[in-house]
Structure formats: structure tokens, C-alpha cells
Scaffold this motif. Structure first.
Motif, PDB file in Angstrom:
ATOM      1  N   ALA A 167       1.171  -1.266   0.244  1.00 34.66           N
ATOM      2  CA  ALA A 167      -0.003  -0.026   0.333  1.00 34.66           C
ATOM      3  C   ALA A 167       0.688   1.117  -0.006  1.00 34.66           C
ATOM      4  O   ALA A 167       1.776   1.575   0.462  1.00 34.66           O
ATOM      5  CB  ALA A 167      -0.744  -0.270   1.147  1.00 34.66           C
ATOM      6  N   VAL A 168       0.273   2.323  -0.436  1.00 33.51           N
ATOM      7  CA  VAL A 168       1.084   4.167  -0.343  1.00 33.51           C
ATOM      8  C   VAL A 168       0.994   4.253   0.840  1.00 33.51           C
ATOM      9  O   VAL A 168       1.935   5.502   1.233  1.00 33.51           O
ATOM     10  CB  VAL A 168       0.694   4.379  -1.976  1.00 33.51           C
ATOM     11  N   ARG A 169       0.404   3.940   1.418  1.00 34.15           N
ATOM     12  CA  ARG A 169       0.339   4.605   3.030  1.00 34.15           C
ATOM     13  C   ARG A 169       0.110   3.325   3.954  1.00 34.15           C
ATOM     14  O   ARG A 169      -0.341   2.396   3.612  1.00 34.15           O
ATOM     15  CB  ARG A 169      -1.319   5.258   2.965  1.00 34.15           C
ATOM     16  N   PRO A 170       0.347   4.283   5.140  1.00 37.51           N
ATOM     17  CA  PRO A 170       0.298   3.407   6.720  1.00 37.51           C
ATOM     18  C   PRO A 170      -0.855   3.287   6.549  1.00 37.51           C
ATOM     19  O   PRO A 170      -1.489   3.598   6.499  1.00 37.51           O
ATOM     20  CB  PRO A 170       1.707   3.265   7.281  1.00 37.51           C
ATOM     21  N   THR A 171      -0.855   2.256   7.734  1.00 39.35           N
ATOM     22  CA  THR A 171      -2.118   2.340   8.391  1.00 39.35           C
ATOM     23  C   THR A 171      -2.029   3.208   9.473  1.00 39.35           C
ATOM     24  O   THR A 171      -1.759   3.250  10.532  1.00 39.35           O
ATOM     25  CB  THR A 171      -3.102   0.803   9.195  1.00 39.35           C
ATOM     26  N   ARG A 172      -3.288   3.047  10.294  1.00 43.78           N
ATOM     27  CA  ARG A 172      -3.126   4.222  10.846  1.00 43.78           C
ATOM     28  C   ARG A 172      -2.755   3.329  12.564  1.00 43.78           C
ATOM     29  O   ARG A 172      -2.139   4.356  13.351  1.00 43.78           O
ATOM     30  CB  ARG A 172      -4.503   5.058  11.822  1.00 43.78           C
ATOM     31  N   ALA A 173      -3.508   2.184  12.988  1.00 45.30           N
ATOM     32  CA  ALA A 173      -2.121   1.593  13.603  1.00 45.30           C
ATOM     33  C   ALA A 173      -0.507   1.370  13.688  1.00 45.30           C
ATOM     34  O   ALA A 173      -0.057   1.777  14.358  1.00 45.30           O
ATOM     35  CB  ALA A 173      -2.538   0.436  14.197  1.00 45.30           C
ATOM     36  N   MET A 190      13.902   1.019  12.703  1.00 40.15           N
ATOM     37  CA  MET A 190      13.884   0.789  11.259  1.00 40.15           C
ATOM     38  C   MET A 190      13.301   0.580  10.394  1.00 40.15           C
ATOM     39  O   MET A 190      11.768  -0.414  10.906  1.00 40.15           O
ATOM     40  CB  MET A 190      15.073  -0.574  11.323  1.00 40.15           C
ATOM     41  N   LEU A 191      12.448   0.297   8.888  1.00 37.90           N
ATOM     42  CA  LEU A 191      11.977  -0.195   7.885  1.00 37.90           C
ATOM     43  C   LEU A 191      12.870  -1.930   7.397  1.00 37.90           C
ATOM     44  O   LEU A 191      13.941  -1.903   7.372  1.00 37.90           O
ATOM     45  CB  LEU A 191      11.602   0.211   6.815  1.00 37.90           C
ATOM     46  N   SER A 192      11.932  -2.969   7.000  1.00 38.57           N
ATOM     47  CA  SER A 192      12.828  -4.207   6.818  1.00 38.57           C
ATOM     48  C   SER A 192      11.945  -4.515   5.481  1.00 38.57           C
ATOM     49  O   SER A 192      12.434  -4.374   4.135  1.00 38.57           O
ATOM     50  CB  SER A 192      11.949  -5.067   7.812  1.00 38.57           C
ATOM     51  N   ALA A 193      10.969  -5.773   5.729  1.00 41.12           N
ATOM     52  CA  ALA A 193      10.491  -5.722   4.140  1.00 41.12           C
ATOM     53  C   ALA A 193       9.634  -4.295   2.863  1.00 41.12           C
ATOM     54  O   ALA A 193       9.843  -5.023   2.272  1.00 41.12           O
ATOM     55  CB  ALA A 193       9.454  -7.066   3.851  1.00 41.12           C
ATOM     56  N   GLU A 194       9.190  -3.217   4.180  1.00 39.04           N
ATOM     57  CA  GLU A 194       9.126  -2.295   3.392  1.00 39.04           C
ATOM     58  C   GLU A 194      10.128  -1.782   2.208  1.00 39.04           C
ATOM     59  O   GLU A 194       9.130  -1.248   0.867  1.00 39.04           O
ATOM     60  CB  GLU A 194       8.441  -1.509   4.364  1.00 39.04           C
ATOM     61  N   THR A 195      11.063  -1.768   2.398  1.00 39.54           N
ATOM     62  CA  THR A 195      12.223  -1.473   1.670  1.00 39.54           C
ATOM     63  C   THR A 195      12.566  -2.557   1.069  1.00 39.54           C
ATOM     64  O   THR A 195      13.654  -1.693  -0.536  1.00 39.54           O
ATOM     65  CB  THR A 195      13.057  -0.022   2.492  1.00 39.54           C
ATOM     66  N   ALA A 196      12.960  -3.494   1.347  1.00 45.38           N
ATOM     67  CA  ALA A 196      14.247  -4.678   1.094  1.00 45.38           C
ATOM     68  C   ALA A 196      13.039  -5.114  -0.482  1.00 45.38           C
ATOM     69  O   ALA A 196      13.693  -5.182  -1.141  1.00 45.38           O
ATOM     70  CB  ALA A 196      14.399  -5.800   2.151  1.00 45.38           C
ATOM     71  N   ILE A 197      11.822  -5.808  -0.083  1.00 46.59           N
ATOM     72  CA  ILE A 197      11.283  -5.712  -0.984  1.00 46.59           C
ATOM     73  C   ILE A 197       9.448  -5.099  -1.857  1.00 46.59           C
ATOM     74  O   ILE A 197       8.962  -5.896  -2.703  1.00 46.59           O
ATOM     75  CB  ILE A 197      10.833  -7.248  -0.915  1.00 46.59           C
ATOM     76  N   GLY A 198       9.408  -4.368  -0.447  1.00 45.56           N
ATOM     77  CA  GLY A 198       8.091  -3.698  -0.412  1.00 45.56           C
ATOM     78  C   GLY A 198       7.903  -2.940  -2.324  1.00 45.56           C
ATOM     79  O   GLY A 198       8.871  -2.440  -2.420  1.00 45.56           O
ATOM     80  N   ASP A 199       7.069  -2.029  -2.515  1.00 44.92           N
ATOM     81  CA  ASP A 199       5.708  -1.964  -4.054  1.00 44.92           C
ATOM     82  C   ASP A 199       6.207  -0.270  -3.710  1.00 44.92           C
ATOM     83  O   ASP A 199       6.614   0.567  -4.649  1.00 44.92           O
ATOM     84  CB  ASP A 199       4.886  -1.682  -4.142  1.00 44.92           C
ATOM     85  N   HIS A 200       6.502   0.135  -2.478  1.00 45.99           N
ATOM     86  CA  HIS A 200       6.507   1.625  -2.352  1.00 45.99           C
ATOM     87  C   HIS A 200       7.705   1.554  -1.089  1.00 45.99           C
ATOM     88  O   HIS A 200       7.227   1.838  -0.256  1.00 45.99           O
ATOM     89  CB  HIS A 200       5.351   2.549  -1.936  1.00 45.99           C
ATOM     90  N   PRO A 201       9.063   1.898  -1.453  1.00 46.56           N
ATOM     91  CA  PRO A 201      10.412   1.889  -0.955  1.00 46.56           C
ATOM     92  C   PRO A 201      10.450   3.587  -0.152  1.00 46.56           C
ATOM     93  O   PRO A 201      10.417   3.508   0.531  1.00 46.56           O
ATOM     94  CB  PRO A 201      11.248   1.230  -1.763  1.00 46.56           C
ATOM     95  N   VAL A 202      10.098   4.268  -1.194  1.00 45.49           N
ATOM     96  CA  VAL A 202      10.711   5.679  -0.628  1.00 45.49           C
ATOM     97  C   VAL A 202       9.854   6.097  -0.091  1.00 45.49           C
ATOM     98  O   VAL A 202       9.919   7.329   0.979  1.00 45.49           O
ATOM     99  CB  VAL A 202      10.660   6.612  -2.483  1.00 45.49           C
ATOM    100  N   ALA A 207       7.152   8.495   4.774  1.00 46.31           N
ATOM    101  CA  ALA A 207       6.159   8.078   6.061  1.00 46.31           C
ATOM    102  C   ALA A 207       7.471   8.189   7.039  1.00 46.31           C
ATOM    103  O   ALA A 207       6.173   8.565   8.046  1.00 46.31           O
ATOM    104  CB  ALA A 207       5.767   7.088   5.927  1.00 46.31           C
ATOM    105  N   MET A 208       7.822   7.394   7.656  1.00 44.19           N
ATOM    106  CA  MET A 208       8.232   6.571   8.746  1.00 44.19           C
ATOM    107  C   MET A 208       8.963   8.169   9.057  1.00 44.19           C
ATOM    108  O   MET A 208       8.989   8.082  10.606  1.00 44.19           O
ATOM    109  CB  MET A 208       9.850   5.842   8.986  1.00 44.19           C
ATOM    110  N   THR A 209      10.057   8.635   8.023  1.00 46.30           N
ATOM    111  CA  THR A 209      10.805  10.236   8.769  1.00 46.30           C
ATOM    112  C   THR A 209      10.174  11.098   9.306  1.00 46.30           C
ATOM    113  O   THR A 209       9.643  11.860  10.158  1.00 46.30           O
ATOM    114  CB  THR A 209      11.440  10.806   7.692  1.00 46.30           C
ATOM    115  N   ALA A 210       8.358  11.510   8.550  1.00 48.59           N
ATOM    116  CA  ALA A 210       7.652  12.446   8.780  1.00 48.59           C
ATOM    117  C   ALA A 210       7.281  11.774  10.516  1.00 48.59           C
ATOM    118  O   ALA A 210       6.514  12.894  11.180  1.00 48.59           O
ATOM    119  CB  ALA A 210       6.333  11.814   8.002  1.00 48.59           C
ATOM    120  N   ILE A 211       6.314  10.351   9.859  1.00 56.06           N
ATOM    121  CA  ILE A 211       6.440  10.425  12.050  1.00 56.06           C
ATOM    122  C   ILE A 211       6.735  10.206  12.804  1.00 56.06           C
ATOM    123  O   ILE A 211       6.804  10.913  14.630  1.00 56.06           O
ATOM    124  CB  ILE A 211       5.390   8.765  12.184  1.00 56.06           C
TER     125      ILE A 211
END
Length: 356
Positions: A167-173, A190-202, A207-211
Motif C-alpha cells: 500500500a502507498v499509505r500506512p495504517t493508522r495503527a 528501522m524498515l525491513s520488508a517495506e524497503t527490501a522487497i516492498g512496492d513503495h520503498p521511498v 512516511a517513517m521520517t514524517a512520523i
């Protein structure tokens, strides 16, 4: 053994052992699902025997050093001896060891492990299948706090923005999960699968930085209070005084330190000051290693201005990175420390932007 539970892909699939022979384990599917190639396999940690470092691990260490790895993360650490075995394969100046806390044994032996490692990773994926999942949040809080008290940095990892693998956006949880890691006092997330094999690594990294930035800005009062360990030497006394000065003088906007090894910046980071710590260092190696430390902004300070005062060189480097607001008065606390007997430990207050 028959009756054991085996989990695949961080618990996405659950199997139950019904029989075992020398090289074959027969299982029954309890909860099925999709697993990817090279997904992890989790067995009860008390079934793991032998040394924590495999022959493959030992063979990989020279290659990691050749590639100039900034840190080495050690999987399935169970005791401090596991960390010490890896330490024996590394040179005296690093790289730092990050002990991955993934088993019940690691949690039980955490006080000894954190004393042997440079940092710890709360790896919730495997930890959440070795412990009851409802216990993980409070275990995470305790491990982060103990790590800070023992002088080690902490990383929270696994499934933080898991939905963003597709998904292009995270869940609220998930947003709340990342924010709570910041509020717990973790040095890094740290991100794992999100950037290693995910469809939307950037997008996941953004999103992680903004949070994190929003949580630090709006939740500063909820982050654990400063932990002040007893002062044991002159460098620690100077660092404590610097922290006190930032509270006493509201005009201070940042703490600047000059550090060759990174130790001064590490000591400052453990005190969790409310201001950013800009760590100036002559080498890119400690600069890269410091990026994991809470509130630290490392900058490599060039050596081609040997005739200029240190504070002037620092100011030039900070301006080049836009760390000094234009046309605005700014005060910084300058710290330098040395462990050498007779060395100079300095604490100064400097006013910048007076003649821009």
C-alpha cells in the motif's frame, strides 16, 4: 519434537510438529497462508543448540570488514558470550555490534547482553512468536530503557509499516506504532520488508521520517526524562554540564561537539537533551556510525583549514548544510572532551550570526 509449534514468515503461517526423524520433520498446518522465498522459520528457542555463530557467519565477517560495514547485526543472540564470540573476530576499533533481541532467552539475559554489545535491536518479528504477542509492547519499553541506562543505543524493527509493502499509505495503527517507539525513547526505527522487497520503498521511508519528526516535535514532553548516570570522569562531567547549560540558557539552539571517535556525541545522546547534537568529526567512519544515535547530526569536518579556529571551521561546515538559520541570532553550546590525562575538556557558549 512432536507438539512443537513452527512459525513461518514472522508468524504468517503456523505449523504443528506431528513427527520427526533424523532429517525430516512432519508437520500439520494449523494456519495456512502465503510465504515468500527465503522467509524466516521460527522454532522454539529452547530447541536451538550449539554456538550462536555458524561457520557461515564466521566466514562472512572478513567480507563485512572488507566492505567497510558501519555496523554488524548479530541474529538470535542468547547470551553475552554470543556477542563476545563475534567481538573476538573484529578489530579493536569496530565495527559496533548490534545484538538482535529475538528470543525469550535474549530477554531473560538482556542485562548481560546489553553490557557486551554496542547497541540492541528489538526485532519484534521473531520476538513476537517466541513470546506471547501481547507481551511484546511492554518488553520493548523495558529493553529500550535498560539499553539507555547501560550506554547502548536501541533500534526498534520489524513490521513497523508492514502494509506499505503493497500500500502507498500506512495504517493508522502502524503510525501509532512508530510514534510509540519514539516516545519509548528508542534511538532509531528501522524498515525491513517495506524497503527490501516492498512496492513503495521511498514512500515508506518518507512516511517513517514524517512520523518521527512529528512525534518529536509535538510529543517532546512525553519522551522519557533525561537519565543522568553518576559522573565518573572529567569528560562525563563536561557533558553533564553541557546538558544543564542547555536547560539554563533558553537561547541555546544546538549542542556542537568535536569528536574523533564519536564518544563525546554518544555521551551527549544518552542524556537525551532537547536540542540537536551536531557532531563534527574528521573521519567519515565515526560520522556514519553516529547516524543511529538519538538526536545526533554528524558532519565530516575537512582538514584543509588548519589555520582557522575550530569554531570557525564548524560554523562554515554547518552553514554548508543549512544548519544555521540565515539572518537569525543563534547560540550553540560547544563541547570537546578527551580521556587523556592532562587533556583539555572544554565547555563554551558561542553566539553565531552576529556578522552575517
Amino acid at each position: 519434537q512432536p507438539g512443537d509449534r513452527v512459525l513461518l514468515a514472522d508468524g504468517a503461517v503456523e505449523l504443528r510438529v506431528v513427527g520427526s526423524e533424523q532429517d525430516v520433520v512432519q508437520t500439520m498446518i494449523v494456519h495456512g497462508g502465503v510465504i515468500r522465498t527465503r522467509s524466516g522459520v521460527n522454532v522454539p528457542s529452547h530447541r536451538l543448540t550449539g554456538e550462536a555463530l555458524t561457520d557461515e557467519d564466521r566466514a562472512a565477517v572478513p567480507r563485512a570488514l572488507e566492505l567497510r560495514a558501519d555496523m554488524i547485526a548479530q541474529s538470535f543472540v542468547r547470551t553475552a558470550a554470543d556477542v563476545e564470540a563475534l567481538r573476538a573476530l573484529l578489530p579493536a576499533d569496530g565495527p559496533p555490534i548490534v545484538a538482535k533481541i529475538e528470543t525469550r532467552q535474549a530477554v531473560d539475559n538482556f542485562d548481560e547482553i546489553v553490557g557486551a554489545a554496542d547497541g540492541v535491536m528489538v526485532a519484534r518479528g521473531d520476538l513476537g512468536v517466541d513470546l506471547p504477542f501481547q507481551d511484546v509492547p511492554m518488553v520493548q519499553k523495558r529493553l529500550i530503557e535498560v539499553a539507555r541506562q547501560r550506554g547502548a543505543f536501541s533500534i526498534v524493527a520489524t513490521q513497523m509499516l508492514e502494509s506499505m509493502t503493497t500500500a502507498v499509505r500506512p495504517t493508522r495503527a502502524e503510525v501509532s506504532d512508530v510514534a510509540n517507539a519514539v516516545l519509548d525513547g528508542a534511538d532509531a526505527v528501522m524498515l525491513s520488508a517495506e524497503t527490501a522487497i516492498g512496492d513503495h520503498p521511498v514512500e515508506a521511508a518518507a512516511a517513517m521520517t514524517a512520523i518521527c519528526l512529528a512525534t518529536e516535535r509535538d510529543g517532546a514532553d512525553d519522551i522519557p526524562a533525561t537519565f543522568l548516570p553518576p559522573v565518573a570522569n572529567h569528560p562525563q562531567a563536561i557533558v553533564h554540564a553541557a546538558h544543564a547549560l542547555t536547560d539554563a540558557y533558553p537561547g541555546a539552539r544546538a549542542i556542537w561537539c568535536f569528536t574523533r571517535s564519536g564518544t563525546t556525541a554518544q555521551m551527549l545522546s544518552l542524556l537525551r537533551p532537547k536540542l540537536p547534537i551536531v557532531a563534527f568529526t574528521p573521519s567519515p567512519v565515526p560520522a556514519r556510525r553516529l547516524t543511529v544515535r538519538n538526536a545526533v547530526i554528524p558532519l565530516v569536518l575537512g582538514t584543509n583549514h588548519t589555520g582557522e579556529p575550530l569554531i570557525k571551521r564548524m560554523e562554515q561546515a554547518a552553514r554548508a548544510q543549512d544548519l544555521i538559520p540565515r539572518d537569525e541570532q543563534m547560540s550553540v553550546v560547544l563541547v570537546t572532551t578527551t580521556p587523556d590525562p592532562g587533556g583539555v575538556n572544554r565547555l563554551e557558549l558561542h553566539e553565531l550570526n552576529e556578522a552575517t
